[in-house]
Design a protein around this motif. Structure first.
Motif, PDB file in Angstrom:
ATOM      1  N   ASP A 214     -11.073   6.506   4.092  1.00 10.84           N
ATOM      2  CA  ASP A 214     -10.964   6.447   2.634  1.00 10.84           C
ATOM      3  C   ASP A 214     -11.572   7.647   2.464  1.00 10.84           C
ATOM      4  O   ASP A 214     -12.804   7.978   2.659  1.00 10.84           O
ATOM      5  CB  ASP A 214     -11.390   5.798   2.007  1.00 10.84           C
TER       6      ASP A 214
ATOM      7  N   VAL B 203       0.264  -1.507  -0.078  1.00 14.30           N
ATOM      8  CA  VAL B 203       0.054  -0.058  -0.194  1.00 14.30           C
ATOM      9  C   VAL B 203       0.678   1.241  -0.492  1.00 14.30           C
ATOM     10  O   VAL B 203       1.883   1.480   0.860  1.00 14.30           O
ATOM     11  CB  VAL B 203      -0.936   0.213   1.336  1.00 14.30           C
TER      12      VAL B 203
ATOM     13  N   TYR C 178      -8.987   1.861   5.552  1.00  9.71           N
ATOM     14  CA  TYR C 178      -7.934   0.980   4.290  1.00  9.71           C
ATOM     15  C   TYR C 178      -7.372   0.166   7.071  1.00  9.71           C
ATOM     16  O   TYR C 178      -6.804   1.673   7.436  1.00  9.71           O
ATOM     17  CB  TYR C 178      -6.562   1.430   4.506  1.00  9.71           C
TER      18      TYR C 178
ATOM     19  N   GLU D 295      -9.369  -4.150   4.582  1.00  8.13           N
ATOM     20  CA  GLU D 295     -10.680  -2.659   4.347  1.00  8.13           C
ATOM     21  C   GLU D 295     -11.504  -3.322   4.644  1.00  8.13           C
ATOM     22  O   GLU D 295     -12.292  -4.160   4.622  1.00  8.13           O
ATOM     23  CB  GLU D 295     -10.081  -3.049   2.525  1.00  8.13           C
TER      24      GLU D 295
ATOM     25  N   LEU E 139      -1.737  -4.118   3.583  1.00 10.05           N
ATOM     26  CA  LEU E 139      -2.743  -4.442   4.251  1.00 10.05           C
ATOM     27  C   LEU E 139      -3.373  -5.067   4.783  1.00 10.05           C
ATOM     28  O   LEU E 139      -2.822  -6.621   4.312  1.00 10.05           O
ATOM     29  CB  LEU E 139      -3.428  -4.024   2.514  1.00 10.05           C
TER      30      LEU E 139
ATOM     31  N   LEU F 137      -3.033   0.539  -3.818  1.00  9.27           N
ATOM     32  CA  LEU F 137      -2.583  -1.236  -3.555  1.00  9.27           C
ATOM     33  C   LEU F 137      -2.104  -1.907  -5.018  1.00  9.27           C
ATOM     34  O   LEU F 137      -1.821  -2.139  -6.291  1.00  9.27           O
ATOM     35  CB  LEU F 137      -4.022  -1.672  -3.398  1.00  9.27           C
TER      36      LEU F 137
END
Length: 95
Positions: A79, A16, A60, A55, A52, A87
């Motif tokens: 977000d 990420v 995230y 999500e 990550l 990503l």
């Protein structure tokens, strides 16, 4: 040199990069690599060396490389229009 199993699993997770209009309150050791891309850029700050975890509900949940489950934080990034989340595939096993 062998890679510890937990670290090996971590680097295979989705990579990420977070771009942000403002500096984020994420720090610690290990922490992400933070770059100031310069005044006048819409997304001025770039955070990398993150993986990550999950999500969910426009948030995230991110881990820095080298993350230790007993001592290190999980970063939660909402977000919205002030951030851009990119990503990338994690490192793939050579098996």
């Amino acid at each position: 040199m062998s890679v510890p199993h937990c670290f090996g699993a971590q680097i295979r997770r989705t990579a990420v990069v977070v771009l942000s209009t403002d500096r984020l309150s994420i720090s610690g050791s290990p922490g992400p690599l933070v770059e100031d891309l310069g005044k006048g850029r819409h997304y001025r700050y770039r955070y990398s060396r993150l993986r990550l975890l999950v999500e969910r509900d426009q948030r995230y949940y991110l881990l820095p490389l080298g993350w230790r489950h007993r001592t290190d934080p999980t970063y939660v990034i909402a977000d919205d229009d002030s951030v851009r989340v990119e990503l990338f595939p994690g490192t793939q096993s050579s098996r």
